[in-house]
Design an enzyme around this catalytic site. Structure first.
Site: not given
Length: 337
Positions: A16, A196
């Site tokens: 993706s 993150k």
């Protein structure tokens, strides 16, 4: 200035993010060849301008072509972008080392560290390709692939030890809906993208348990503090973690159901075992494989990362997901924020 922007680029990896970034580059005016490992994916991208496995419903640029022949993808490339799973990067680079054109920037689109070594992706690239670090760049930021593929406006940061390299890559990776900024803090930019993911897994866990916005805001805020302490201990600039590669990416990844790491955490919070989560995920959630090496690196610098440690314990099955939220520190004693 636009005439000086490289026009022929290669993107290795048709998942993706690789496909989305190829779309960004093509819609910025570059001639892009995308390498897809599976011939049927390459054929669909080239002939139908679709990648239904990874970007369902998205029309790709007419100028974008794909090939299962990595030599053909790299031939004549003025910039090379890498978007493969972080744990397979080294073997992929070893296979194409002799094919990468000499003297061209090589750009990492990946957000992970190598499990066996704890190395950042730029370090693996430097080792395997044996190229000048000034030719290596990394791209990071709040970059959820499907939103960008839909041309929703966003920003990213391109980082390289060489400002010239960062600027050249950013100029190529800019179009009307995608803006690239630059910095020279490769360490902070890469670690922001890695760390993150771990906080996003924690957010997914508490989301799966059913906790609300106060809990999530607490984890995001204290998570950013952990990210900053860790990255600075390795030589990063604190301000990088307050920018697109840190806070920006953290917000997007923690708050969106499109995030693979958030999804993985949510499944863990709902009671699925680690093995079951991996089997349910269609794509790699980099945060799951980065937890152990990041904690090992943190210990080597004496950095406490209680939230990431709690995620590790949930992954190991030694901590009930419901108990992750209260453990924002390793002590009950009041501490300065």
């Amino acid at each position: 200035m636009r005439s000086a922007v490289p026009r022929t680029v290669a993107v290795l990896g048709s998942g993706s993010w690789g496909t989305t970034f190829a779309k960004v580059l093509a819609e910025g005016g570059a001639d892009v060849t995308l390498w897809a490992r599976r011939p049927e994916v390459a054929r669909e991208i080239t002939e139908s301008k679709r990648n239904t496995d990874y970007l369902p419903g998205i029309n790709l640029p007419r100028t974008l072509v794909a090939t299962p022949d990595v030599a053909a993808a790299l031939r004549g490339a003025e910039q090379v972008y890498l978007s493969v799973p972080s744990q397979t990067l080294r073997e992929n680079l070893a296979a194409v080392r002799h094919l990468v054109p000499a003297g061209v920037p090589v750009v990492s689109l990946m957000k992970g560290v190598e499990k066996a070594t704890g190395l950042r992706m730029s370090q693996v690239i430097e080792q395997e390709l044996d190229i000048d670090p000034d030719l290596i760049a990394v791209a990071s930021g709040p970059n959820l692939a499907l939103e960008i593929a839909k041309r929703q406006p966003t920003a990213a940061v391109v980082s390289s030890r060489s400002l010239e390299t960062a600027t050249a890559v950013a100029a190529t990776a800019t179009n009307p809906y995608f803006r690239s900024f630059v910095n020279t803090d490769v360490i902070g930019t890469e670690f922001g993208g890695v760390l993150k993911n771990l906080i996003a897994v924690a957010i997914g866990i508490v989301d799966g348990v059913g906790y609300g916005e106060n809990t999530k805001a607490s984890i995001i805020t204290r998570g950013l503090a952990e990210m900053t302490s860790f990255a600075v201990s390795f030589g990063a600039k604190a301000e990088t973690l307050a920018g697109l590669a840190g806070l920006g990416d953290l917000i997007a990844t923690c708050e969106s159901p499109l995030s693979r790491n958030n999804t993985a955490g949510r499944l863990l919070g709902q009671g699925y075992a680690f093995g079951d989560v991996v089997r349910q995920m269609n794509q790699t959630a980099e945060g799951l494989s980065s937890v152990a090496p990041i904690l090992e690196l943190a210990r080597s610098r004496g950095v406490d990362m209680p939230i990431v440690q709690q995620v590790a314990e949930v992954l190991a099955g030694t901590l009930d997901p419901r108990n992750i939220a209260p453990h924002l520190t390793e002590t009950d004693e009041p501490q300065g924020e």
